[in-house]
Design a protein around this motif. Structure first.
Motif, PDB file in Angstrom:
ATOM      1  N   SER A 145      -7.988 -17.703 -10.014  1.00  0.00           N
ATOM      2  CA  SER A 145      -8.171 -16.246 -10.050  1.00  0.00           C
ATOM      3  C   SER A 145      -7.360 -15.589  -8.940  1.00  0.00           C
ATOM      4  O   SER A 145      -7.009 -16.223  -7.937  1.00  0.00           O
ATOM      5  CB  SER A 145      -9.643 -15.896  -9.932  1.00  0.00           C
ATOM      6  OG  SER A 145     -10.092 -16.168  -8.629  1.00  0.00           O
ATOM      7  N   HIS A 146      -7.082 -14.336  -9.155  1.00  0.00           N
ATOM      8  CA  HIS A 146      -6.199 -13.606  -8.262  1.00  0.00           C
ATOM      9  C   HIS A 146      -6.789 -12.202  -8.109  1.00  0.00           C
ATOM     10  O   HIS A 146      -6.800 -11.428  -9.062  1.00  0.00           O
ATOM     11  CB  HIS A 146      -4.813 -13.585  -8.914  1.00  0.00           C
ATOM     12  CG  HIS A 146      -3.773 -12.853  -8.138  1.00  0.00           C
ATOM     13  ND1 HIS A 146      -3.766 -12.792  -6.767  1.00  0.00           N
ATOM     14  CD2 HIS A 146      -2.693 -12.144  -8.533  1.00  0.00           C
ATOM     15  CE1 HIS A 146      -2.718 -12.079  -6.368  1.00  0.00           C
ATOM     16  NE2 HIS A 146      -2.060 -11.676  -7.428  1.00  0.00           N
ATOM     17  N   THR A 147      -7.321 -11.916  -6.916  1.00  0.00           N
ATOM     18  CA  THR A 147      -7.927 -10.599  -6.702  1.00  0.00           C
ATOM     19  C   THR A 147      -6.850  -9.606  -6.283  1.00  0.00           C
ATOM     20  O   THR A 147      -6.185  -9.795  -5.265  1.00  0.00           O
ATOM     21  CB  THR A 147      -9.052 -10.682  -5.651  1.00  0.00           C
ATOM     22  OG1 THR A 147     -10.059 -11.550  -6.178  1.00  0.00           O
ATOM     23  CG2 THR A 147      -9.667  -9.313  -5.389  1.00  0.00           C
ATOM     24  N   VAL A 148      -6.688  -8.585  -7.091  1.00  0.00           N
ATOM     25  CA  VAL A 148      -5.586  -7.644  -6.925  1.00  0.00           C
ATOM     26  C   VAL A 148      -6.054  -6.344  -6.253  1.00  0.00           C
ATOM     27  O   VAL A 148      -5.300  -5.694  -5.543  1.00  0.00           O
ATOM     28  CB  VAL A 148      -4.965  -7.365  -8.310  1.00  0.00           C
ATOM     29  CG1 VAL A 148      -3.981  -6.224  -8.268  1.00  0.00           C
ATOM     30  CG2 VAL A 148      -4.288  -8.617  -8.836  1.00  0.00           C
ATOM     31  N   LEU A 149      -7.314  -5.979  -6.490  1.00  0.00           N
ATOM     32  CA  LEU A 149      -7.888  -4.803  -5.832  1.00  0.00           C
ATOM     33  C   LEU A 149      -9.249  -5.172  -5.264  1.00  0.00           C
ATOM     34  O   LEU A 149     -10.008  -5.905  -5.906  1.00  0.00           O
ATOM     35  CB  LEU A 149      -8.051  -3.646  -6.828  1.00  0.00           C
ATOM     36  CG  LEU A 149      -6.775  -3.028  -7.387  1.00  0.00           C
ATOM     37  CD1 LEU A 149      -7.104  -2.083  -8.535  1.00  0.00           C
ATOM     38  CD2 LEU A 149      -5.997  -2.289  -6.294  1.00  0.00           C
ATOM     39  N   SER A 187       5.595  -2.864  -2.947  1.00  0.00           N
ATOM     40  CA  SER A 187       5.593  -3.515  -4.251  1.00  0.00           C
ATOM     41  C   SER A 187       4.550  -4.638  -4.281  1.00  0.00           C
ATOM     42  O   SER A 187       4.428  -5.396  -3.320  1.00  0.00           O
ATOM     43  CB  SER A 187       7.000  -4.069  -4.504  1.00  0.00           C
ATOM     44  OG  SER A 187       7.009  -4.764  -5.701  1.00  0.00           O
ATOM     45  N   GLY A 188       3.780  -4.703  -5.340  1.00  0.00           N
ATOM     46  CA  GLY A 188       2.804  -5.772  -5.524  1.00  0.00           C
ATOM     47  C   GLY A 188       1.450  -5.514  -4.879  1.00  0.00           C
ATOM     48  O   GLY A 188       0.565  -6.363  -4.927  1.00  0.00           O
ATOM     49  N   CYS A 189       1.251  -4.326  -4.292  1.00  0.00           N
ATOM     50  CA  CYS A 189      -0.006  -4.069  -3.569  1.00  0.00           C
ATOM     51  C   CYS A 189      -1.153  -3.661  -4.496  1.00  0.00           C
ATOM     52  O   CYS A 189      -2.300  -3.563  -4.056  1.00  0.00           O
ATOM     53  CB  CYS A 189       0.191  -3.015  -2.482  1.00  0.00           C
ATOM     54  SG  CYS A 189       0.388  -1.347  -3.129  1.00  0.00           S
ATOM     55  N   GLY A 190      -0.854  -3.402  -5.771  1.00  0.00           N
ATOM     56  CA  GLY A 190      -1.921  -3.083  -6.726  1.00  0.00           C
ATOM     57  C   GLY A 190      -1.926  -1.659  -7.244  1.00  0.00           C
ATOM     58  O   GLY A 190      -2.868  -1.237  -7.919  1.00  0.00           O
ATOM     59  N   LYS A 191      -0.861  -0.899  -6.997  1.00  0.00           N
ATOM     60  CA  LYS A 191      -0.816   0.513  -7.404  1.00  0.00           C
ATOM     61  C   LYS A 191      -0.888   0.687  -8.917  1.00  0.00           C
ATOM     62  O   LYS A 191      -1.671   1.484  -9.423  1.00  0.00           O
ATOM     63  CB  LYS A 191       0.477   1.181  -6.890  1.00  0.00           C
ATOM     64  CG  LYS A 191       0.710   1.063  -5.406  1.00  0.00           C
ATOM     65  CD  LYS A 191       2.020   1.735  -4.984  1.00  0.00           C
ATOM     66  CE  LYS A 191       3.275   1.132  -5.577  1.00  0.00           C
ATOM     67  NZ  LYS A 191       3.605  -0.220  -5.099  1.00  0.00           N
ATOM     68  N   THR A 192      -0.045  -0.067  -9.626  1.00  0.00           N
ATOM     69  CA  THR A 192      -0.014   0.061 -11.090  1.00  0.00           C
ATOM     70  C   THR A 192      -1.353  -0.353 -11.679  1.00  0.00           C
ATOM     71  O   THR A 192      -1.874   0.296 -12.590  1.00  0.00           O
ATOM     72  CB  THR A 192       1.139  -0.779 -11.682  1.00  0.00           C
ATOM     73  OG1 THR A 192       2.371  -0.207 -11.241  1.00  0.00           O
ATOM     74  CG2 THR A 192       1.108  -0.802 -13.199  1.00  0.00           C
ATOM     75  N   THR A 193      -1.933  -1.410 -11.129  1.00  0.00           N
ATOM     76  CA  THR A 193      -3.242  -1.862 -11.615  1.00  0.00           C
ATOM     77  C   THR A 193      -4.281  -0.751 -11.445  1.00  0.00           C
ATOM     78  O   THR A 193      -5.071  -0.487 -12.357  1.00  0.00           O
ATOM     79  CB  THR A 193      -3.673  -3.137 -10.852  1.00  0.00           C
ATOM     80  OG1 THR A 193      -2.637  -4.117 -10.999  1.00  0.00           O
ATOM     81  CG2 THR A 193      -4.979  -3.688 -11.387  1.00  0.00           C
ATOM     82  N   LEU A 194      -4.243  -0.084 -10.314  1.00  0.00           N
ATOM     83  CA  LEU A 194      -5.186   1.010 -10.062  1.00  0.00           C
ATOM     84  C   LEU A 194      -4.987   2.144 -11.077  1.00  0.00           C
ATOM     85  O   LEU A 194      -5.953   2.693 -11.621  1.00  0.00           O
ATOM     86  CB  LEU A 194      -4.968   1.506  -8.623  1.00  0.00           C
ATOM     87  CG  LEU A 194      -6.038   2.303  -7.898  1.00  0.00           C
ATOM     88  CD1 LEU A 194      -7.425   1.757  -8.131  1.00  0.00           C
ATOM     89  CD2 LEU A 194      -5.730   2.306  -6.398  1.00  0.00           C
TER      90      LEU A 194
HETATM   91  P1  ADP Z   1       2.362  -2.583  -7.718  1.00  0.00           P
HETATM   92  O1  ADP Z   1       2.331  -1.612  -8.859  1.00  0.00           O
HETATM   93  O2  ADP Z   1       1.792  -2.043  -6.461  1.00  0.00           O
HETATM   94  O3  ADP Z   1       3.734  -3.163  -7.496  1.00  0.00           O
HETATM   95  P2  ADP Z   1       0.723  -4.245  -9.460  1.00  0.00           P
HETATM   96  O4  ADP Z   1      -0.545  -3.493  -9.618  1.00  0.00           O
HETATM   97  O5  ADP Z   1       1.682  -4.179 -10.592  1.00  0.00           O
HETATM   98  O6  ADP Z   1       1.422  -3.823  -8.084  1.00  0.00           O
HETATM   99  O7  ADP Z   1       0.400  -5.768  -9.199  1.00  0.00           O
HETATM  100  C1  ADP Z   1      -0.413  -6.209  -8.137  1.00  0.00           C
HETATM  101  C2  ADP Z   1      -0.581  -7.699  -8.231  1.00  0.00           C
HETATM  102  O8  ADP Z   1      -1.337  -8.003  -9.403  1.00  0.00           O
HETATM  103  C3  ADP Z   1       0.697  -8.486  -8.341  1.00  0.00           C
HETATM  104  O9  ADP Z   1       0.573  -9.648  -7.571  1.00  0.00           O
HETATM  105  C4  ADP Z   1       0.793  -8.804  -9.817  1.00  0.00           C
HETATM  106  O10 ADP Z   1       1.497  -9.992 -10.020  1.00  0.00           O
HETATM  107  C5  ADP Z   1      -0.671  -8.948 -10.201  1.00  0.00           C
HETATM  108  N1  ADP Z   1      -0.945  -8.617 -11.611  1.00  0.00           N
HETATM  109  C6  ADP Z   1      -0.758  -7.412 -12.196  1.00  0.00           C
HETATM  110  N2  ADP Z   1      -1.126  -7.443 -13.492  1.00  0.00           N
HETATM  111  C7  ADP Z   1      -1.548  -8.708 -13.738  1.00  0.00           C
HETATM  112  C8  ADP Z   1      -2.066  -9.394 -14.902  1.00  0.00           C
HETATM  113  N3  ADP Z   1      -2.233  -8.775 -16.067  1.00  0.00           N
HETATM  114  N4  ADP Z   1      -2.409 -10.687 -14.741  1.00  0.00           N
HETATM  115  C9  ADP Z   1      -2.278 -11.334 -13.561  1.00  0.00           C
HETATM  116  N5  ADP Z   1      -1.798 -10.739 -12.446  1.00  0.00           N
HETATM  117  C10 ADP Z   1      -1.432  -9.456 -12.518  1.00  0.00           C
END
Ligand code: ADP
Ligand code: MG
Length: 342
Positions: A30-34, A53-60
């Motif tokens: 598992s990978h905690t992103v937020l 980049s990669g800090c979780g912005k798009t996920t949020l």
């Molecule tokens: P940002 O937009 O800040 O660059 P993201 O929100 O895209 O960052 O991604 C944050 C982290 O979450 C990254 O390490 C990315 O690889 C991981 N991640 C994003 N989406 C997924 C997913 N669907 N499955 C697994 N990991 C993901």
């Protein structure tokens, strides 16, 4: 919390995130992103999520749009928990970085599409499409197809389409990153104007701190899946709450407190707060690099027995001309010191 259907005015809380976390993957991998994300977005504001980049912005942003669901925590809009509200039922629209326009449709048809899906009556729909095309200054191009437009114009179509149904929230993921510098500056002003004129709440994601400071009413600085600080640009710039924020926003000089007898502390000094002193100043150093930045000039000065490089940025006309190797004294006003815990 407010009841459904009650529209809050400008300045009222529109979105609230409570203890939101997001973990991807399986139990084994598992990978905690937020993590522990808690904040509110106020109605009518231009809110920016800023981080590397990669800090979780798009996920949020995807959590807000309903394209992903939080692993824990609650996201509420107008006081209503969104967990059971599908993306297309949320009064939220997204402008995608790729624009995602329909290539076979004209500008007008692209903009009308969402309203047709919402079954707007024809008269009202036509009037609204004309209004938003006017707003983004594309009225004269309404008969063209996307391939007959520049990148900047295509982006305006995407904006018009997303703004057309007057969503409560407009989400924009790095909308300016594909544009060249000049166009980007123009679009920053344009987005500010669109936000002001429509009064719609914008949530924009960027990794560019200058862009964030220029456009935001409030900025949330994100790193490693956590929100580190939220505030108006000036506060985040002048009163960072931790060294990451101080460095990420405006690349402050971070000096070990030990040098000043304050262990466990970090002194942040803004590049533009440092000056060369003719007599003995606070620190003695040697110029190690000089960079010409157009209107400004950037000096790097080795101080403290060479352990620290201070960056000093000044107006080219008013900063002394020095060469690499010059011995200097560096000074600053006490008021420009900003101390933080490590
Ligand atoms: P940002 O937009 O800040 O660059 P993201 O929100 O895209 O960052 O991604 C944050 C982290 O979450 C990254 O390490 C990315 O690889 C991981 N991640 C994003 N989406 C997924 C997913 N669907 N499955 C697994 N990991 C993901
Ligand atoms: Mg992203």
């Amino acid at each position: 919390m407010r009841r459904e259907g009650q529209a809050p005015g400008k300045g009222a809380e529109l979105v609230r995130l409570v203890d939101v976390s997001k973990t991807f993957g399986t139990k084994e991998a598992s990978h905690t992103v937020l993590q522990d994300v808690n904040f509110s977005i106020v109605s009518g504001e231009f809110f920016i999520l800023l981080g590397p980049s990669g800090c979780g912005k798009t996920t949020l942003l995807r959590l807000l749009g309903g394209f992903e669901y939080p692993t824990t925590g609650i996201i509420a809009l107008d006081g209503v928990d969104l967990s059971n509200v599908a993306p297309h039922r949320r009064p939220i629209n997204t402008v995608f970085q790729s624009y995602a326009l329909f290539p076979h449709m004209t500008v007008r048809q692209n903009v009308a599409y969402g309203l047709r899906m919402l079954k707007w009556p024809t008269d009202k729909l036509n009037a609204r499409v004309s209004e938003v095309l006017e707003l983004v200054r594309l009225s004269q191009f309404e008969g063209r197809r996307p391939a007959q437009l520049s990148g900047g114009q295509q982006q305006r179509v995407a904006l018009a389409r997303a703004l057309a149904p007057s969503p409560r929230l407009l989400l924009l993921d790095e909308p300016l990153s594909a544009l060249d510098l000049k166009l980007r500056k123009g679009m920053q002003a344009e987005l500010k104007r669109l936000q002001r004129e429509t009064g719609i709440t914008f949530v924009l994601v960027t990794h560019d701190q200058e862009e964030a400071l220029a456009m935001a009413d409030r900025v949330a600085v994100v790193d490693g899946g956590r929100v580190l600080q939220i505030g108006p640009p000036e506060d985040v710039y002048t009163k960072p709450t931790n060294p990451f924020v101080a460095d990420f926003i405006g690349e402050a000089n971070l000096v070990a407190g030990e040098l000043f007898g304050r262990p466990g502390m970090v002194l942040a000094l803004r590049q533009e707060s440092l000056t060369f002193s003719p007599g003995p100043g606070r620190m003695r150093g040697v110029v190690s690099a000089i960079t010409f930045l157009g209107s400004d000039i950037l000096y790097e000065v080795k101080v403290g027995e060479g352990q620290t490089d201070l960056r000093m940025r000044g107006r080219r006309e008013t900063t002394p001309k020095l060469d690499v190797g010059a011995e200097v004294f560096v000074d600053w006003a006490e008021a420009s010191e900003w101390w933080m815990s490590k």
